[in-house]
Design a protein around this motif. Structure first.
Motif, PDB file in Angstrom:
ATOM      1  N   SER A 151      13.383 -43.717 -17.008  1.00  0.00           N
ATOM      2  CA  SER A 151      14.189 -43.479 -15.848  1.00  0.00           C
ATOM      3  C   SER A 151      15.288 -43.429 -15.898  1.00  0.00           C
ATOM      4  N   ALA A 152      15.594 -42.979 -17.374  1.00  0.00           N
ATOM      5  CA  ALA A 152      16.938 -42.665 -17.771  1.00  0.00           C
ATOM      6  C   ALA A 152      18.236 -43.259 -16.744  1.00  0.00           C
ATOM      7  N   THR A 153      17.607 -44.757 -17.318  1.00  0.00           N
ATOM      8  CA  THR A 153      18.869 -45.899 -16.986  1.00  0.00           C
ATOM      9  C   THR A 153      19.893 -46.297 -18.075  1.00  0.00           C
ATOM     10  N   GLY A 154      19.324 -45.490 -18.973  1.00  0.00           N
ATOM     11  CA  GLY A 154      20.639 -45.205 -19.611  1.00  0.00           C
ATOM     12  C   GLY A 154      20.492 -46.166 -20.931  1.00  0.00           C
ATOM     13  N   LYS A 155      21.479 -46.042 -22.101  1.00  0.00           N
ATOM     14  CA  LYS A 155      20.267 -47.677 -22.596  1.00  0.00           C
ATOM     15  C   LYS A 155      20.828 -49.223 -22.450  1.00  0.00           C
ATOM     16  N   SER A 156      19.867 -49.817 -22.312  1.00  0.00           N
ATOM     17  CA  SER A 156      20.154 -51.445 -22.193  1.00  0.00           C
ATOM     18  C   SER A 156      20.843 -51.556 -21.507  1.00  0.00           C
ATOM     19  N   ILE A 157      20.703 -51.232 -20.633  1.00  0.00           N
ATOM     20  CA  ILE A 157      21.783 -51.989 -19.215  1.00  0.00           C
ATOM     21  C   ILE A 157      20.317 -53.219 -18.160  1.00  0.00           C
ATOM     22  N   ASP A 158      21.320 -54.911 -19.005  1.00  0.00           N
ATOM     23  CA  ASP A 158      20.188 -55.601 -18.328  1.00  0.00           C
ATOM     24  C   ASP A 158      21.467 -56.184 -17.081  1.00  0.00           C
ATOM     25  N   PHE A 159      21.001 -57.374 -16.820  1.00  0.00           N
ATOM     26  CA  PHE A 159      21.427 -58.502 -15.914  1.00  0.00           C
ATOM     27  C   PHE A 159      22.929 -58.828 -16.532  1.00  0.00           C
ATOM     28  N   GLU A 160      23.270 -59.152 -17.505  1.00  0.00           N
ATOM     29  CA  GLU A 160      24.401 -59.656 -17.991  1.00  0.00           C
ATOM     30  C   GLU A 160      25.340 -58.441 -17.836  1.00  0.00           C
ATOM     31  N   THR A 161      25.305 -57.305 -17.815  1.00  0.00           N
ATOM     32  CA  THR A 161      26.038 -55.809 -18.594  1.00  0.00           C
ATOM     33  C   THR A 161      26.863 -56.049 -16.778  1.00  0.00           C
ATOM     34  N   LYS A 162      27.937 -55.486 -17.366  1.00  0.00           N
ATOM     35  CA  LYS A 162      29.507 -55.379 -16.588  1.00  0.00           C
ATOM     36  C   LYS A 162      29.125 -54.068 -16.089  1.00  0.00           C
ATOM     37  N   SER A 163      29.620 -54.027 -14.284  1.00  0.00           N
ATOM     38  CA  SER A 163      29.530 -52.832 -13.927  1.00  0.00           C
ATOM     39  C   SER A 163      29.815 -51.856 -14.761  1.00  0.00           C
ATOM     40  N   PHE A 164      31.401 -51.739 -14.471  1.00  0.00           N
ATOM     41  CA  PHE A 164      31.867 -50.497 -15.703  1.00  0.00           C
ATOM     42  C   PHE A 164      30.785 -50.162 -16.485  1.00  0.00           C
ATOM     43  N   VAL A 165      31.220 -51.179 -17.687  1.00  0.00           N
ATOM     44  CA  VAL A 165      29.844 -50.622 -18.671  1.00  0.00           C
ATOM     45  C   VAL A 165      28.554 -49.850 -18.078  1.00  0.00           C
ATOM     46  N   ALA A 166      28.113 -50.659 -17.005  1.00  0.00           N
ATOM     47  CA  ALA A 166      26.325 -49.939 -16.317  1.00  0.00           C
ATOM     48  C   ALA A 166      27.081 -48.396 -16.063  1.00  0.00           C
ATOM     49  N   ALA A 167      27.381 -48.770 -15.026  1.00  0.00           N
ATOM     50  CA  ALA A 167      27.807 -46.776 -14.373  1.00  0.00           C
ATOM     51  C   ALA A 167      28.264 -46.391 -15.598  1.00  0.00           C
ATOM     52  N   TYR A 168      29.177 -46.936 -16.695  1.00  0.00           N
ATOM     53  CA  TYR A 168      29.810 -45.387 -17.137  1.00  0.00           C
ATOM     54  C   TYR A 168      27.640 -45.037 -18.655  1.00  0.00           C
ATOM     55  N   ARG A 169      27.165 -46.201 -18.465  1.00  0.00           N
ATOM     56  CA  ARG A 169      26.065 -45.477 -19.647  1.00  0.00           C
ATOM     57  C   ARG A 169      25.193 -44.909 -18.431  1.00  0.00           C
ATOM     58  N   ARG A 170      25.550 -45.257 -17.229  1.00  0.00           N
ATOM     59  CA  ARG A 170      24.165 -44.584 -16.586  1.00  0.00           C
ATOM     60  C   ARG A 170      24.388 -43.538 -15.902  1.00  0.00           C
ATOM     61  N   LEU A 171      26.681 -43.130 -15.625  1.00  0.00           N
ATOM     62  CA  LEU A 171      27.028 -41.365 -15.546  1.00  0.00           C
ATOM     63  C   LEU A 171      26.621 -40.452 -16.152  1.00  0.00           C
ATOM     64  N   PRO A 172      25.953 -40.295 -17.203  1.00  0.00           N
ATOM     65  CA  PRO A 172      25.942 -39.112 -18.181  1.00  0.00           C
ATOM     66  C   PRO A 172      24.765 -38.308 -17.410  1.00  0.00           C
ATOM     67  N   TRP A 173      23.646 -39.731 -17.581  1.00  0.00           N
ATOM     68  CA  TRP A 173      22.481 -38.929 -16.786  1.00  0.00           C
ATOM     69  C   TRP A 173      23.169 -38.350 -15.473  1.00  0.00           C
ATOM     70  N   LEU A 174      23.451 -38.614 -14.450  1.00  0.00           N
ATOM     71  CA  LEU A 174      23.194 -38.157 -13.228  1.00  0.00           C
ATOM     72  C   LEU A 174      24.051 -36.964 -12.832  1.00  0.00           C
TER      73      LEU A 174
END
Lengths: 452, 452
Positions: free
Chosen positions: B266-289
């Motif tokens: 699902s190209a979620t980007g590495k290890s995003i879980d419920f605890e991940t901060k939004s900026f980190v999550a966004a940062y990990r998902r952006l490259p794919w997008l």
């Protein structure tokens, strides 16, 4: 003797012993092999040798072999064995494995198979088959040793020695009272460390964690995983000890549940693997695809309602796939996070609000970044500032919507006890297709006169 | 005493004992709790009580507690403990857990933590940290009992009694020769059943299955799952016994690997879980997008090359999302089947050919069904027979292409030792977008004069 032989050497040696009809050699080797290895060798064996291979194996190894095979092969082997030997073998199988073997056979077939078995054994198997699928009841085995709370350590060890052969794993001993109610557990280690005359009741650990027969297998897996147990006892509502579930079955459950999530996320359709026949696979995948075909047509009809806009500014079509694709993808990303999060988390209001807010801000960050980026690209490519603005702002909006849809929809489904993975990738994707097209063409139409 | 108390009652009782500073009561209760429960209670505990909670826990329970916590909390607890107590606690932790705790800390922090520990313990931890990530070396523990092949059963049992407290699981005993080379294994059960004077060498099982320190953790999981082991011994290239890997660590591996597959699919980007901060999550998902944004633009530019066709027959746009969506989806379906199949299958030429042919015929079946269906719909909706033909035949072709792409691409990646899940859903989807658009507009242009 075989510890230094390669797998191929072993296989050849076995074939040789079969050809030359040397049962002794055959037994020496197979005794040292793991069930999985025996199964692998049997599967690779030329058809003409299989008969004698099964003839040479003793009932214990036959039971081991069958437990490692695929369903079709299991039935095939049983048919080759003949009714009387089959009975003996089935008696020796773990009754949870046997239950799942029988599971979707015809009633007649089941009856004929069970007929050869010991009464008490076949009774247990039938009980297991009566529990709903994917519950603890389906995974339990009765191959375990229980002891009474009033035993001394010596009595416990004696019972162990008597039953060790038959017990599946004797790492823990579960303690029951006179009514067979589960009252405690002692580890093998405790027994070893204690003096022979101590009474179990005094050395046992009272707060024993157990599961009910109708507990969902995912919950059982969660418990074993959290507590790092090697086995967990299964009790009925009266807290009577019925059986145990061992960790090896739980690993299979974890893999199975993960595959189910992936199947649903990718709408693969239930349980398609390398062995599935093409017609079956196609049949299982088609329902989803046909559903998606119609949802896809909905997107189409949305576009058709904006036919005028599109006719006037065909360039709008160039950005359609990108916008739809991105929105769908960001939705899938959120969906995956939620679905896997549910595996390990207990969901409450606090968690949900936190998660939704998190994904909202993720959507905004992603939306702004990509929105600005695409505006510039559109401006450069199509040389229209307004077009850039339209495409950019649409992408911003649709990415936010997409992220939220991918988060909220599965949570709502979960709330109503529908498996959230069902809100599978394609579904979210297609919903987001629709959202994005409406937003995109909506905004475009507003700016239409400026676009031309 | 607490066996009949609810979790809330237990928590309240503990808080009470902390408030009233009654260490005895506190210990009576915590002694009966599982590490996971202690951790849960600690996490929920009001800040003001945490200090004393840690003060009351003995070092054993502290070690248990820390092993159950999230990384941040682990560090937090260690900081509260103070250097000297920290050392004692770290000595008691499983060294594989400790290694992963230290894993991405600063060298200074690591040094200061290890400094408090026993030399030999910290040595082992450092060794473990030197193994590459996701290999057997990272999972192994040295908390196990080995015995010499020349021991008698009695000597073995004596050694067990001495080390039982410290051994993590003593279900199997691994047997080594005078050079510490792994030569066999005896189950606890074998020991129990044997006579005290028998020599281990004679009762041990020689063909012991082991893994190398640098074996991939996925392979280790596969072995434990296949053989239903509770633990597997780890050896170096000289076959010296270094440690064991226990099944509880393997369950975590299986879950982790499944999550990685899903993240990639699902190209979620590495290890995003419920605890991940939004900026980190966004940062990990952006490259794919962003990558997908550009691939999406490729589809766009393809459409733009067919601008004329599209201008003449805008109706073609109505079927674009459906065709692209379906092709992408059928690709994801095949991809999921392949990726999960690789988890349990060894891939060889035979398997590959069988699989590709299977998926090809699946593609044809699906293509024919959906193709005919959509032709009729298109004919009815747009009242053009030719359009129906164009859309139908395009769908037939693209579905076949899509299915093959979803099968072949991951297999090729696998062949070249790239994780096939990397060929993630979105990537396949977008590639298929492009295939489908070219096919669709290509065919449409051929029939253009008939379409108008």
């Amino acid at each position: 003797m075989i510890k230094n032989m390669t797998e191929d050497q072993i296989t050849l040696y076995i074939i040789k012993s079969l050809k030359e009809n040397r049962k002794k050699e055959f037994e020496i080797i197979t005794d040292e092999l793991q069930p999985y290895d025996i199964a692998k060798i049997y599967e690779e064996l030329p058809e003409k040798h299989k008969k004698r291979f099964l003839l040479f194996l003793n009932t214990d190894l036959l039971a081991d072999l069958i437990q490692e095979l695929q369903k079709e092969e299991q039935i095939d082997v049983l048919n080759r064995l003949g009714i009387e030997k089959t009975g003996k073998v089935l008696d020796l199988m773990d009754n949870d494995d046997l239950a799942s073997l029988l599971d979707d056979l015809s009633p007649e077939k089941i009856a004929s198979l069970l007929s050869g078995m010991k009464k008490e054994e076949s009774k247990i198997v039938q009980d297991i088959m009566n529990y709903p699928p994917e519950t603890a009841g389906r995974l339990l085995t009765n191959r375990f040793v229980w002891i009474r709370d009033n035993y001394t350590v010596r009595e416990a060890v004696d019972k162990l020695k008597t039953f060790a052969e038959f017990a599946e794993t004797i790492n823990y001993l579960y303690v029951v009272d006179q009514h067979q109610k589960l009252v405690g557990v002692v580890s093998y280690r405790d027994i070893l460390m204690a003096d022979a005359h101590e009474v179990i009741r005094d050395i046992m650990y009272e707060r024993v964690i157990s599961v009910l027969v109708d507990t969902d297998q995912e919950e059982v897996a969660r418990i074993i995983e959290r507590y790092d147990f090697l086995a967990v006892p299964v009790v009925d509502e009266k807290h009577t000890l019925i059986g145990i579930i061992t960790v090896d079955d739980i690993i299979d459950v974890v893999i199975q549940e993960a595959n189910e999530d992936i199947e649903k996320l990718s709408a693969t359709g239930k349980s398609i693997d390398f062995e599935t026949k093409s017609f079956v696979a196609a049949y299982r995948r088609l329902p989803w695809l046909i559903l998606l075909l119609f949802i896809g047509l909905v997107s189409g009809s949305i576009i058709s309602t904006y036919e005028e806009t599109l006719e006037k500014v065909v360039a709008l079509a160039f950005f359609m796939p990108m916008i739809a694709g991105m929105t769908g993808n960001t939705g899938t990303q959120s969906l995956a996070v939620v679905v896997r999060g549910l595996v390990s988390h207990d969901i409450d209001k606090k968690v949900v609000t936190k998660l939704v807010l998190r994904e909202l801000s993720v959507g905004i960050i992603i939306g702004l970044t990509c929105g600005i980026l695409i505006s510039i690209i559109a401006l450069v490519w199509q040389g229209s500032f307004v077009l850039g603005l339209v495409v950019g702002s649409s992408l911003l909006l649709t990415l936010i919507i997409g992220t939220l849809a991918g988060t909220v929809i599965p949570l709502i489904l979960y709330r109503f006890n529908v498996d959230p993975a069902i809100a599978s990738g394609p579904l979210i994707t297609t919903l987001n297709d629709i959202f994005s097209l409406v937003t995109y063409f909506g905004i475009a139409t507003m700016f239409l006169n400026k676009l031309m």
